[in-house]
Design a protein around this motif. Structure first.
Motif, PDB file in Angstrom:
ATOM      1  N   ASN A 108       7.156 -23.836  24.434  1.00 42.33           N
ATOM      2  CA  ASN A 108       8.240 -23.329  23.580  1.00 42.33           C
ATOM      3  C   ASN A 108       9.279 -22.623  24.433  1.00 42.33           C
ATOM      4  OD1 ASN A 108       6.505 -22.280  20.499  1.00 42.33           O
ATOM      5  ND2 ASN A 108       6.735 -24.288  21.444  1.00 42.33           N
ATOM      6  N   ASP A 109      10.533 -22.851  24.137  1.00 41.08           N
ATOM      7  CA  ASP A 109      11.588 -22.077  24.792  1.00 41.08           C
ATOM      8  C   ASP A 109      11.495 -20.622  24.337  1.00 41.08           C
ATOM      9  OD1 ASP A 109      12.539 -24.252  26.081  1.00 41.08           O
ATOM     10  OD2 ASP A 109      14.119 -24.692  24.626  1.00 41.08           O
TER      11      ASP A 109
ATOM     12  N   ALA B  81      17.842 -14.385  26.875  1.00 42.90           N
ATOM     13  CA  ALA B  81      19.099 -15.141  26.876  1.00 42.90           C
ATOM     14  C   ALA B  81      20.280 -14.200  26.673  1.00 42.90           C
ATOM     15  CB  ALA B  81      19.074 -16.184  25.759  1.00 42.90           C
ATOM     16  N   PRO B  82      21.400 -14.480  27.311  1.00 41.01           N
ATOM     17  CA  PRO B  82      22.610 -13.698  27.020  1.00 41.01           C
ATOM     18  C   PRO B  82      23.016 -13.919  25.562  1.00 41.01           C
ATOM     19  CG  PRO B  82      22.993 -15.312  28.793  1.00 41.01           C
ATOM     20  CD  PRO B  82      21.622 -15.569  28.261  1.00 41.01           C
ATOM     21  N   ILE B  83      23.346 -12.838  24.876  1.00 46.38           N
ATOM     22  CA  ILE B  83      23.673 -12.916  23.447  1.00 46.38           C
ATOM     23  C   ILE B  83      25.192 -12.938  23.303  1.00 46.38           C
ATOM     24  CG2 ILE B  83      23.456 -11.789  21.207  1.00 46.38           C
ATOM     25  CD1 ILE B  83      20.830 -12.921  22.374  1.00 46.38           C
ATOM     26  N   ALA B  84      25.711 -14.054  22.771  1.00 45.81           N
ATOM     27  CA  ALA B  84      27.160 -14.216  22.655  1.00 45.81           C
ATOM     28  C   ALA B  84      27.726 -13.449  21.470  1.00 45.81           C
ATOM     29  CB  ALA B  84      27.492 -15.707  22.522  1.00 45.81           C
TER      30      ALA B  84
ATOM     31  N   GLU C 164      22.251 -13.465  18.046  1.00 44.03           N
ATOM     32  CA  GLU C 164      21.159 -12.741  17.391  1.00 44.03           C
ATOM     33  C   GLU C 164      21.603 -12.355  15.987  1.00 44.03           C
ATOM     34  OE1 GLU C 164      18.286  -9.966  19.353  1.00 44.03           O
ATOM     35  OE2 GLU C 164      19.308  -8.477  18.100  1.00 44.03           O
ATOM     36  N   TRP C 165      20.818 -12.748  15.013  1.00 46.93           N
ATOM     37  CA  TRP C 165      21.119 -12.446  13.615  1.00 46.93           C
ATOM     38  C   TRP C 165      20.026 -11.542  13.049  1.00 46.93           C
ATOM     39  CZ3 TRP C 165      22.216 -18.007  11.258  1.00 46.93           C
ATOM     40  CH2 TRP C 165      23.367 -18.546  11.872  1.00 46.93           C
ATOM     41  N   ARG C 166      20.491 -10.555  12.260  1.00 46.22           N
ATOM     42  CA  ARG C 166      19.550  -9.710  11.532  1.00 46.22           C
ATOM     43  C   ARG C 166      19.721 -10.031  10.054  1.00 46.22           C
ATOM     44  NH1 ARG C 166      19.326  -3.513  10.452  1.00 46.22           N
ATOM     45  NH2 ARG C 166      21.576  -3.781  10.424  1.00 46.22           N
TER      46      ARG C 166
END
Ligand code: CU
Length: 487
Positions: free
Chosen positions: A347-348, A353-356, A395-397
Motif C-alpha cells: 500500500n502507498d 507526502a507534501p500537502i498541497a 488533506e481533508w477533515r
C-alpha cells in the motif's frame, strides 16, 4: 496495452457462455437437502446462495448492455415490481481486468431519467466515462465507455443509479449490481488461489402494495434484507474450508454490522483496495456503498446464521435490529484449515507526502433531519465546491456536526484514512473510498489526484441524505495548462 477489437455479437456470445461460471469455475446448482438441524422454527433457510450471472471481459474488452425497466421479478421470496437491470433485482456482475476497455450501453426502458455510476472504479469522471451529471431520458440509450487503468486495484466494486435527487429511490428500487476487478487471487498463497468465491451482495427492500417501495423512504422503517436478492439463502462450506466472500452493501440507506458466530472475517480488501496486512474482524460495520473482501473458514459441522447485529447510528439516527441474513451450513469432508496470509499487498503511504491544500468538509442537517448540508450548502450541480490539482496530495477533515453517523464517499480516487476522532487508523489497512464518520465526530484523510481531471462529486452515501443535499462538486484541474486531460 491496446485491447483488440471483438465483434459485438461474438462478445455477447462469450458473455452468455460465461454467464454461469464463477471465477472460471463452473457453478453447480445441484443441491443437497438442508439437514433437519438447519430448519429454524420461524423462518427456515431458503435456497442455496446463487452468485449472480456474470458478464466477463474477453481479450481486454467488455461489451455489455444494461436495460433499466420496472418489472415484476423475484425479490427475496416474493414477486414484486422492482426497478430492474436486465430484468433482475440482482443483476449481472460485470467481471473485468486491469487494462480493460468497457463499453456499456445503458437503455432506459423506465419512466423516469436515470444514469450510472461505477462506484469505486478509478476511471475518468468525464463523459462518456463515469459522468454522473448526465441523465438518460426514458427511451434513450447511452453508450458509456471506460478505460480501466492497468494498475487499478483488484477487488469488489459496484454499479448503481446516481440520478440527481432520485438515487435513493432508484437504488432502493433495485438499480444496483456488482463489479469485480479480477486479480485479488495473485496476492494469495498458491494453495488458496482457486478457492470457492461468493458474492454476498446486501440489498434491502421495503414493500408498498405489489412493489418495492421507492418514494418517501423512511430509513428507520422495517426493511427486508436479502443476499444476492435471495431470502435467507444457504451458503455451504466444508469444515476447515477457506472461501472468499465479497461482502457488499449495495442498498440505498441502511447499515449492516455483519457477524458469523464462531468465525472471524479475515479482511483482504476494502472498497476494492487490497490491504497491506490481513486482519481478523469479529464483526464488520458496512455503511451503504462499502465493501469488504474476506476469507472465511468453515467451522465445525453444523448450521450458523450469517447475521447483521443490532446497530445504532446515534441519537438523531436509526436503530437497526439484529437479523439473520443467510444460513451457513458446514458439512462434508473436513479440510485442514489453510494457514492464512498475513502480509498481503503493498500500500502507498501518504503520511509524509507534501500537502498541497487542506479542506474541512462539514456535515450538518436541519432539526427535522430532512435537509442536509456540506459546508452550509445543499448540492448544486452547477456550482464547484472544491478545486484540486492533478498530481497533488490534499488533506481533508470530514467533520460530522450532527447527532447521527454519516458516510463519506469520493468518486474517481481512493483515499488514505489517517484518523477517526483523532485515533490513527491501523497502518496496514487504511485505503477506502466509502467510510463511516461518527456522530459529532470527524475523519481525517489524505487524497492524491492521479490520472484524471474533471468535475466529480463527494457525498454521504446514505442516499436519502445525498438526494437531500449532502453532496458537493469537486473539480480536479490540470496541474499546469499543458497537462494531458484524463480520458
Ligand atoms: Cu448521511
Amino acid at each position: 496495452m491496446r485491447p483488440r477489437f471483438v465483434p459485438a455479437r461474438l462478445a455477447a456470445g462469450l458473455a452468455l457462455a460465461l454467464a454461469f461460471t464463477i471465477g472460471g469455475t463452473p457453478v453447480s446448482w445441484a443441491v443437497q437437502p438442508v439437514p433437519p438441524s438447519a430448519q429454524s422454527p420461524t423462518a427456515g433457510p431458503g435456497q442455496p446462495l446463487q452468485d449472480p450471472p456474470e458478464l466477463v471481459s474477453h481479450d481486454g474488452v467488455l461489451r455489455a448492455e444494461i436495460v433499466v425497466a420496472r418489472r415484476k421479478v423475484a425479490v427475496g421470496d416474493r414477486e414484486l415490481y422492482a426497478l430492474t437491470y436486465n430484468d433482475r433485482y440482482m443483476p449481472p456482475t460485470l467481471r473485468i481486468r486491469p487494462g480493460d476497455r468497457v463499453e456499456l450501453a445503458m437503455t432506459n426502458a423506465g419512466s423516469e431519467d436515470t444514469n450510472l455510476h461505477v462506484h469505486g472504479l478509478h476511471v475518468s469522471p468525464k463523459s462518456p466515462s463515469d459522468d454522473i451529471f448526465i441523465a438518460i431520458k426514458p427511451g434513450e440509450t447511452y453508450h458509456y465507455r471506460y478505460r480501466i487503468p492497468g494498475d487499478i486495484t483488484p477487488g469488489t466494486y459496484w454499479y448503481h443509479s446516481h440520478e440527481h435527487m432520485r438515487s435513493a429511490a432508484q437504488v432502493a428500487g433495485g438499480e444496483s449490481g456488482i463489479i469485480i476487478v479480477d486479480g485479488l487471487q495473485r496476492y494469495l498463497p498458491r494453495k488458496l488461489r482457486h478457492i470457492t468465491e461468493h458474492i454476498v451482495a446486501l440489498k434491502d427492500d421495503q414493500v408498498e402494495g405489489d412493489s418495492v417501495k421507492t418514494d418517501d423512504l423512511s430509513i428507520g422503517a422495517p426493511t427486508n434484507r436479502t443476499v444476492n436478492g435471495q431470502q435467507n439463502p444457504v451458503i455451504r462450506i466444508r469444515p476447515g474450508e477457506t472461501q472468499l466472500w465479497r461482502l457488499a452493501n449495495i442498498g440505498a440507506n441502511i447499515y449492516y454490522k455483519l457477524h458469523l458466530p464462531g468465525s472471524a472475517f479475515h479482511v483482504i480488501a476494502q472498497d476494492g483496495y487490497p490491504v497491506e496486512r490481513v486482519y481478523a474482524a469479529d464483526s464488520l460495520v458496512i455503511p451503504a456503498g462499502a465493501r469488504f473482501d474476506v476469507l472465511v473458514q468453515g467451522g465445525p459441522p453444523g448450521t450458523t446464521p450469517l447475521q447483521t447485529l443490532a446497530y445504532d447510528t446515534g441519537p438523531d439516527g436509526n436503530q437497526f435490529p439484529q437479523v439473520d441474513l443467510a444460513t451457513v451450513v458446514s458439512q462434508g469432508t473436513p479440510m485442514e484449515p489453510a494457514t492464512l496470509p498475513v502480509r498481503f499487498a503493498h500500500n502507498d503511504d501518504l503520511a509524509d507526502a507534501p500537502i498541497a491544500a487542506r479542506h474541512d468538509i462539514v456535515y450538518t442537517e436541519n432539526a427535522a433531519g430532512t435537509e442536509f448540508y456540506i459546508n452550509g450548502e445543499q448540492f448544486d450541480p452547477n456550482r464547484v465546491d472544491l478545486t484540486s490539482k492533478l498530481n497533488t496530495v490534499e488533506e481533508w477533515r470530514v467533520v460530522n456536526n450532527t447527532g447521527e453517523e454519516h458516510s463519506f464517499h469520493v468518486h474517481t480516487d481512493h483515499f488514505q484514512l489517517m484518523s477517526i476522532n483523532g485515533t490513527p487508523t491501523p497502518p496496514d489497512h487504511r485505503w477506502y473510498e466509502t467510510i463511516n464518520v461518527p456522530a459529532n465526530g470527524n475523519a481525517v484523510l489524505r487524497i492524491r489526484f492521479d490520472d484524471f481531471t474533471g468535475r466529480t462529486v463527494l457525498h454521504c452515501h446514505i442516499l436519502n441524505h445525498e438526494d437531500k443535499g449532502m453532496m458537493a462538486v469537486l473539480d480536479i484541474v490540470p496541474d499546469h495548462p499543458a497537462s494531458p486531460q484524463g480520458s
